[in-house]
Design a protein around this motif. Structure first.
Motif, PDB file in Angstrom:
ATOM      1  N   PHE A  42      -5.419   1.829  -8.402  1.00 13.63           N
ATOM      2  CA  PHE A  42      -5.616   1.060  -7.172  1.00 13.63           C
ATOM      3  C   PHE A  42      -4.443   0.109  -6.956  1.00 13.63           C
ATOM      4  O   PHE A  42      -3.860   0.042  -5.879  1.00 13.63           O
ATOM      5  CB  PHE A  42      -6.930   0.280  -7.251  1.00 13.63           C
ATOM      6  N   PHE A  61      -1.443   0.218  -3.948  1.00 12.03           N
ATOM      7  CA  PHE A  61      -1.224  -0.857  -2.991  1.00 12.03           C
ATOM      8  C   PHE A  61      -0.144  -1.844  -3.421  1.00 12.03           C
ATOM      9  O   PHE A  61       0.074  -2.856  -2.762  1.00 12.03           O
ATOM     10  CB  PHE A  61      -2.541  -1.577  -2.699  1.00 12.03           C
ATOM     11  N   ASN A  75      -3.897  -6.817   3.217  1.00 13.36           N
ATOM     12  CA  ASN A  75      -5.291  -6.377   3.273  1.00 13.36           C
ATOM     13  C   ASN A  75      -5.987  -6.351   1.920  1.00 13.36           C
ATOM     14  O   ASN A  75      -7.148  -6.718   1.808  1.00 13.36           O
ATOM     15  CB  ASN A  75      -5.389  -4.990   3.913  1.00 13.36           C
ATOM     16  N   MET A  76      -5.313  -5.906   0.886  1.00  8.49           N
ATOM     17  CA  MET A  76      -5.970  -5.717  -0.399  1.00  8.49           C
ATOM     18  C   MET A  76      -5.974  -6.952  -1.298  1.00  8.49           C
ATOM     19  O   MET A  76      -6.692  -6.994  -2.286  1.00  8.49           O
ATOM     20  CB  MET A  76      -5.312  -4.559  -1.153  1.00  8.49           C
ATOM     21  N   ASP A 101      -9.389  -8.589  -1.650  1.00  7.82           N
ATOM     22  CA  ASP A 101     -10.295  -7.747  -2.442  1.00  7.82           C
ATOM     23  C   ASP A 101     -10.020  -7.902  -3.931  1.00  7.82           C
ATOM     24  O   ASP A 101     -10.948  -8.024  -4.732  1.00  7.82           O
ATOM     25  CB  ASP A 101     -10.158  -6.277  -2.037  1.00  7.82           C
ATOM     26  N   VAL A 102      -8.750  -7.890  -4.308  1.00  2.00           N
ATOM     27  CA  VAL A 102      -8.393  -8.042  -5.727  1.00  2.00           C
ATOM     28  C   VAL A 102      -8.822  -9.422  -6.223  1.00  2.00           C
ATOM     29  O   VAL A 102      -9.396  -9.548  -7.304  1.00  2.00           O
ATOM     30  CB  VAL A 102      -6.883  -7.808  -5.948  1.00  2.00           C
ATOM     31  N   ASP A 144       1.640  -6.653   4.489  1.00  4.13           N
ATOM     32  CA  ASP A 144       0.364  -5.965   4.356  1.00  4.13           C
ATOM     33  C   ASP A 144      -0.467  -6.679   3.296  1.00  4.13           C
ATOM     34  O   ASP A 144      -0.346  -6.416   2.111  1.00  4.13           O
ATOM     35  CB  ASP A 144       0.591  -4.500   3.969  1.00  4.13           C
TER      36      ASP A 144
END
Length: 126
Positions: free
Chosen positions: A82, A86, A109-110, A113-114, A107
């Motif tokens: 993952f 990313f 976006n992730m 989440d992390v 970017d």
């Protein structure tokens, strides 16, 4: 932002007005992957582009972090695949504020989440 990027990059790289226009056009078409797209033009290096993006976003620029000095306990909760996909790397040292290193700050976006998965409420981006 693209105008600001090209101004910053013009200080590091020498290119013509025509090349600057080409770079701007590439960045406009590739806003989701600006660093790689700019490097593909060969007008600027990927490192130059990432350094410029870091400056715009107010982030630290770490060209080559020494990964061996960081904990890797987080790998039980976030898969390396993952993170590799990313281009995100949690850089965590005991007693220090965690850093989430990202390849391209255009970017984000992730990142949240992390941070949520690792239960990081206070961290720095680099």
């Amino acid at each position: 932002m693209i105008e600001q990027l090209t101004q910053i990059l013009a200080k590091d790289a020498v290119f013509s007005e025509e090349d600057a226009a080409k770079l701007k056009a590439v960045l406009e078409r590739n806003r989701h992957r600006m660093a790689a797209a700019a490097a593909d033009t060969r007008l600027v290096s990927e490192a130059q582009m990432l350094k410029a993006l870091a400056k715009i976003y107010g982030l630290a620029f770490i060209n080559e972090p020494v990964i061996d000095t960081y904990d890797d306990d987080w790998t039980a909760r976030v898969s390396r695949n993952f993170l590799k996909t990313f281009c995100i790397a949690p850089l965590i040292k005991p007693g220090k504020q965690p850093v989430i290193a990202i390849h391209d700050p255009s970017d984000l976006n992730m990142v949240d989440d992390v941070a949520r998965i690792l239960e990081l409420s206070d961290y720095t981006l680099a």
